[in-house]
Design a protein around this motif. Structure first.
Motif, PDB file in Angstrom:
ATOM      1  N   LEU A  20       0.834  -1.208   0.000  1.00 17.45           N
ATOM      2  CA  LEU A  20       0.000   0.000   0.000  1.00 17.45           C
ATOM      3  C   LEU A  20       0.867   1.256   0.000  1.00 17.45           C
ATOM      4  N   GLN A  21       1.884   1.275   0.874  1.00 12.58           N
ATOM      5  CA  GLN A  21       2.755   2.457   0.932  1.00 12.58           C
ATOM      6  C   GLN A  21       3.559   2.622  -0.352  1.00 12.58           C
ATOM      7  N   ASN A  22       3.943   1.505  -0.952  1.00 15.85           N
ATOM      8  CA  ASN A  22       4.643   1.583  -2.237  1.00 15.85           C
ATOM      9  C   ASN A  22       3.764   2.197  -3.330  1.00 15.85           C
ATOM     10  N   GLU A  23       2.441   2.050  -3.160  1.00 16.52           N
ATOM     11  CA  GLU A  23       1.489   2.610  -4.140  1.00 16.52           C
ATOM     12  C   GLU A  23       0.997   3.993  -3.736  1.00 16.52           C
ATOM     13  N   GLY A  24       1.574   4.571  -2.674  1.00 14.93           N
ATOM     14  CA  GLY A  24       1.253   5.945  -2.304  1.00 14.93           C
ATOM     15  C   GLY A  24       0.102   6.121  -1.330  1.00 14.93           C
ATOM     16  N   PHE A  25      -0.433   5.025  -0.794  1.00 17.67           N
ATOM     17  CA  PHE A  25      -1.515   5.144   0.186  1.00 17.67           C
ATOM     18  C   PHE A  25      -0.955   5.580   1.546  1.00 17.67           C
ATOM     19  N   GLU A  26      -1.772   6.326   2.283  1.00 20.92           N
ATOM     20  CA  GLU A  26      -1.468   6.634   3.679  1.00 20.92           C
ATOM     21  C   GLU A  26      -2.095   5.523   4.517  1.00 20.92           C
ATOM     22  N   VAL A  27      -1.307   4.877   5.353  1.00 20.13           N
ATOM     23  CA  VAL A  27      -1.777   3.691   6.072  1.00 20.13           C
ATOM     24  C   VAL A  27      -1.814   3.938   7.571  1.00 20.13           C
ATOM     25  N   VAL A  28      -2.915   3.510   8.186  1.00 21.86           N
ATOM     26  CA  VAL A  28      -2.983   3.403   9.640  1.00 21.86           C
ATOM     27  C   VAL A  28      -3.113   1.915   9.955  1.00 21.86           C
ATOM     28  N   ALA A  29      -2.185   1.399  10.742  1.00 20.15           N
ATOM     29  CA  ALA A  29      -2.210  -0.014  11.103  1.00 20.15           C
ATOM     30  C   ALA A  29      -2.668  -0.169  12.549  1.00 20.15           C
ATOM     31  N   ILE A  30      -3.575  -1.138  12.749  1.00 21.46           N
ATOM     32  CA  ILE A  30      -4.014  -1.513  14.094  1.00 21.46           C
ATOM     33  C   ILE A  30      -3.533  -2.935  14.354  1.00 21.46           C
ATOM     34  N   ASP A  31      -3.050  -3.175  15.572  1.00 22.64           N
ATOM     35  CA  ASP A  31      -2.691  -4.541  15.963  1.00 22.64           C
ATOM     36  C   ASP A  31      -2.694  -4.597  17.484  1.00 22.64           C
TER      37      ASP A  31
END
Length: 337
Positions: A20-31
């Motif tokens: 996703l980040q390689n495709e330019g998306f801003e990511v919020v990860a939950i774990d």
């Protein structure tokens, strides 16, 4: 676009965050870190040059989910991985699986249904087919009575999503994947099971590195060419890319229905002994193993027909079994160095 990845530090989740980040998306990860480690954030940052936003959060707490979406009101895309995933453990502890895999899904969908538009990618599984009657398995194969609580949670999850999309603005893609293996080519992230591995390949690599005495092969009396169970092993990076393609499909409004279902696999079945032989070839290691009784909940064989994903999504697996095993071995060696 800001995308939420639940279980974002897990095996498949972390590789999907990278893509996703390689495709330019801003990511919020939950774990909730029940089967992952904060160190994974470092690996993602080393690969992509960017550290995703992260929240240590247990989705089983409804208030946590509500507060999260108040804070991140601009999220309209969710890729949902967070779930317990071991067949054997689910047989022993079914209520854990029903709470963790079903209630979390409901809480997420409750927040998304309030949005004008929402895109939802669900981490489903070939376990929904049970022991399919014909191979390879197409998406039109009947969903069989589940052989484990884990498989049942995936069936119920698909039903919940389908029912919800009928009366909300949520559009969804159900990705039924087969057996993810391997690691990122950089060896910065990979499969990191806590405790004794439940999956074949990390048990193989841990045995080869000397962490385990020997590998247990569950049953050699199956009706297969060599008597061991057959599965479709897909490289985790290929699988991660399928999630990004599916999300873009929904964002670009190319979906032909409110819910679409795709098999994600290689289309090739490999037995447990095939995998052992292939690993010995790529690693140069002789693997000690013993044949033990079959494991409850396991099926004879499962491998995918991927025509729909190939033609409709424009996705196909690129890596071979040997590629995936070589990457898993490289990751294991780096981990123990």
């Amino acid at each position: 676009m800001k995308v939420l990845v639940t279980g974002g530090l897990g095996f498949i989740g972390s590789h999907t965050v990278v893509e996703l980040q390689n495709e330019g998306f801003e990511v919020v990860a939950i774990d909730n870190l029940s089967n992952s480690s904060l160190d994974v954030l470092e690996g993602i940052e080393k690969i992509t040059g960017k550290r995703p936003e992260f929240e240590n959060l247990d989705l089983r707490q409804k208030e946590n989910v509500q507060q999260f979406f108040k804070k991140h009101a601009d999220i309209s895309g969710v890729i949902h991985f967070a779930a317990s995933k071991a067949v054997g453990e689910s047989v022993e502890n079914p209520l854990l699986y029903y709470e963790n895999n079903i209630s979390t899904l409901v809480y997420l969908l409750q927040e998304l249904q309030a949005k004008e538009t929402a895109h939802f990618i669900f981490s489903s599984s070939c376990t929904v087919y049970g022991q399919a009657e014909t191979m390879p398995i197409t998406e039109d194969a009947p969903v069989q009575l589940a052989l484990s609580p884990y498989g049942n949670t995936k069936q119920i999850g698909e039903e919940i999503i389908t029912d919800t999309t009928k009366v909300t603005n949520i559009n969804a893609v159900l990705l039924r994947y087969f057996n993810p293996i391997g690691a990122h080519s950089s060896a910065e992230i990979g499969e990191l099971p806590l405790g004794v591995p439940q999956n074949l390949v990390p048990f193989i690599t841990q045995t080869a590195i000397g962490l385990r005495k020997e590998l247990s092969v569950f049953g050699n009396d199956y009706p297969t060419p060599d008597g061991t169970a057959i599965r479709d092993y897909i490289h985790v990076v290929d699988l991660a890319k399928a999630h990004v393609i599916a999300l873009k499909r929904l964002m670009d409004k190319k979906n032909q229905a409110k819910v679409e279902t795709f098999n994600v696999g290689t289309g090739k079945g490999s037995s447990v002994l095939d995998v052992i032989t292939a690993f010995e070839k790529v690693s140069g290691q002789k693997l000690p193993y013993k044949i033990v009784d079959r494991r409850e909940g396991d099926i004879v064989e499962a491998y995918a027909n991927t025509d729909r994903a190939n033609e409709v999504l424009g996705w196909s697996a690129e890596s071979s079994l040997e590629d995936a095993l070589a990457s898993a071995w490289k990751w294991e060696q780096k981990l123990r160095a």
